[in-house]
Design a protein around this motif. Structure first.
Motif, PDB file in Angstrom:
ATOM      1  N   THR A  11       0.847  -1.198   0.000  1.00  8.54           N
ATOM      2  CA  THR A  11       0.000   0.000   0.000  1.00  8.54           C
ATOM      3  C   THR A  11       0.878   1.242   0.000  1.00  8.54           C
ATOM      4  OG1 THR A  11      -1.690  -1.169   1.289  1.00  8.54           O
ATOM      5  CG2 THR A  11      -1.854   1.235   1.190  1.00  8.54           C
ATOM      6  N   ARG A  13       2.076   4.460   1.150  1.00  5.88           N
ATOM      7  CA  ARG A  13       1.921   5.163   2.423  1.00  5.88           C
ATOM      8  C   ARG A  13       2.147   6.664   2.255  1.00  5.88           C
ATOM      9  NH1 ARG A  13       4.839   2.534   7.466  1.00  5.88           N
ATOM     10  NH2 ARG A  13       3.000   1.187   7.247  1.00  5.88           N
ATOM     11  N   ARG A  14       3.107   7.023   1.396  1.00  8.84           N
ATOM     12  CA  ARG A  14       3.417   8.444   1.226  1.00  8.84           C
ATOM     13  C   ARG A  14       4.048   8.670  -0.145  1.00  8.84           C
ATOM     14  NH1 ARG A  14       6.030   8.753   5.367  1.00  8.84           N
ATOM     15  NH2 ARG A  14       8.207   8.684   4.664  1.00  8.84           N
ATOM     16  N   THR A  25       6.902   5.842  -0.594  1.00  8.01           N
ATOM     17  CA  THR A  25       7.055   5.012   0.594  1.00  8.01           C
ATOM     18  C   THR A  25       5.901   4.022   0.595  1.00  8.01           C
ATOM     19  OG1 THR A  25       8.176   6.745   1.847  1.00  8.01           O
ATOM     20  CG2 THR A  25       7.152   4.960   3.108  1.00  8.01           C
ATOM     21  N   ALA A  27       4.044   0.577   2.252  1.00  6.92           N
ATOM     22  CA  ALA A  27       3.867  -0.350   3.363  1.00  6.92           C
ATOM     23  C   ALA A  27       3.891  -1.776   2.820  1.00  6.92           C
ATOM     24  CB  ALA A  27       2.558  -0.068   4.084  1.00  6.92           C
ATOM     25  N   ASP A  56       8.217  -1.898   8.561  1.00  8.49           N
ATOM     26  CA  ASP A  56       7.024  -2.259   7.791  1.00  8.49           C
ATOM     27  C   ASP A  56       6.859  -1.458   6.500  1.00  8.49           C
ATOM     28  OD1 ASP A  56       6.414   0.207   8.867  1.00  8.49           O
ATOM     29  OD2 ASP A  56       4.489  -0.400   9.721  1.00  8.49           O
ATOM     30  N   SER A  57       7.960  -0.911   5.985  1.00  7.30           N
ATOM     31  CA  SER A  57       7.848  -0.148   4.741  1.00  7.30           C
ATOM     32  C   SER A  57       9.217   0.002   4.080  1.00  7.30           C
ATOM     33  CB  SER A  57       7.263   1.243   4.999  1.00  7.30           C
ATOM     34  OG  SER A  57       8.195   2.064   5.685  1.00  7.30           O
ATOM     35  N   SER A  59      11.201   2.721   0.960  1.00  5.76           N
ATOM     36  CA  SER A  59      11.077   3.900   0.114  1.00  5.76           C
ATOM     37  C   SER A  59      11.934   3.728  -1.123  1.00  5.76           C
ATOM     38  CB  SER A  59      11.508   5.166   0.871  1.00  5.76           C
ATOM     39  OG  SER A  59      10.655   5.419   1.962  1.00  5.76           O
ATOM     40  N   SER A  77      -1.817   8.149  -2.018  1.00  8.05           N
ATOM     41  CA  SER A  77      -1.701   7.498  -0.712  1.00  8.05           C
ATOM     42  C   SER A  77      -2.888   6.551  -0.529  1.00  8.05           C
ATOM     43  CB  SER A  77      -1.683   8.542   0.408  1.00  8.05           C
ATOM     44  OG  SER A  77      -0.515   9.322   0.324  1.00  8.05           O
ATOM     45  N   GLY A  78      -2.588   5.320  -0.162  1.00  6.33           N
ATOM     46  CA  GLY A  78      -3.634   4.319  -0.003  1.00  6.33           C
ATOM     47  C   GLY A  78      -3.808   3.404  -1.191  1.00  6.33           C
TER      48      GLY A  78
END
Length: 217
Positions: A11, A13-14, A25, A27, A56-57, A59, A77-78
């Motif tokens: 997913t 994240r950023r 970034t 997840a 948990d991620s 980049s 995001s998402g």
């Protein structure tokens, strides 16, 4: 090198956007196992280099060329993404040769269920269709698939239940963009069969046998 066998759905994240590039970034869990800085992870089929990690991620920086060639620039995001680590030398080659270098994009045209499978039709440009052949291989958002049919506007693949649940392909709606990587073998064959450019003729010389005789040679 990748195989097109997706390991995990991550997913976004950023997203940190620069002037023309970006840093993602993502997840994740499974693809982080054994991963270190500098390793490659295919994200929706695009080979990205891990530049930072947490528990948990990870980049990765995305250059402008990758954003132009792929659908990564449309992520938010998402957004879910298909993830695959580079193939280990001692691993099974379950899919086909996938480099993670996207040739271009296509558009989901339709989905149609047939018993336990789902037919997905993708429209794309003629410049990519020249490399797509019936019963050949294609990577869609990094997923290794067999081409079932091809016509002048696009191609179709059939998605089995396992592939449907382990990837994001069946979550795509008609009109959405997907990343496409054609079978690399066809591209190399085309290059090798292309005629060589004619060798540049050497510049003509004004030195002749008469000139040499006149000057004592």
């Amino acid at each position: 090198m990748f195989t097109g066998i997706i390991e995990e759905i991550g997913t976004i994240r950023r997203i940190e956007r620069g002037a023309v590039g970006a840093r993602l970034t993502i997840a994740a869990k499974a693809v982080l196992q054994g991963t270190k800085l500098g390793d490659s992870i295919a994200t929706n089929g695009v080979c990205l280099t891990v530049v930072a990690m947490t528990a948990d991620s990870f980049s990765a920086d995305v250059m402008a060329e990758s954003l132009r060639r792929s659908s990564l620039g449309a992520l938010q995001s998402g957004s879910p993404v298909n993830l695959e680590r580079a193939m280990p030398l001692n691993g099974r080659f379950g899919g086909h040769i996938v480099s993670g270098h996207i040739d271009g994009t296509g558009t989901i045209a339709s989905q149609k269920r047939e018993d336990n499978a789902v037919w997905v039709t993708v429209h794309t440009s003629a410049s990519l269709l020249r490399y797509i052949v019936e019963k050949g291989s294609i990577a869609i958002d990094g997923v290794s698939l067999t081409v079932a049919t091809v016509d002048e506007t696009g191609f179709s693949v059939s998605i089995i239940p396992h592939t449907g649940t382990q990837t994001i392909l069946l979550d795509k709606k008609p009109g959405e963009t997907v990343n496409l990587e054609c079978d690399v073998i066809g591209k190399y064959v085309e290059k090798l069969l292309a005629p060589y450019a004619p060798a540049e003729k050497p510049a003509s010389s004004s030195i002749t046998m008469e000139f040499l005789s006149q000057h004592g040679f």
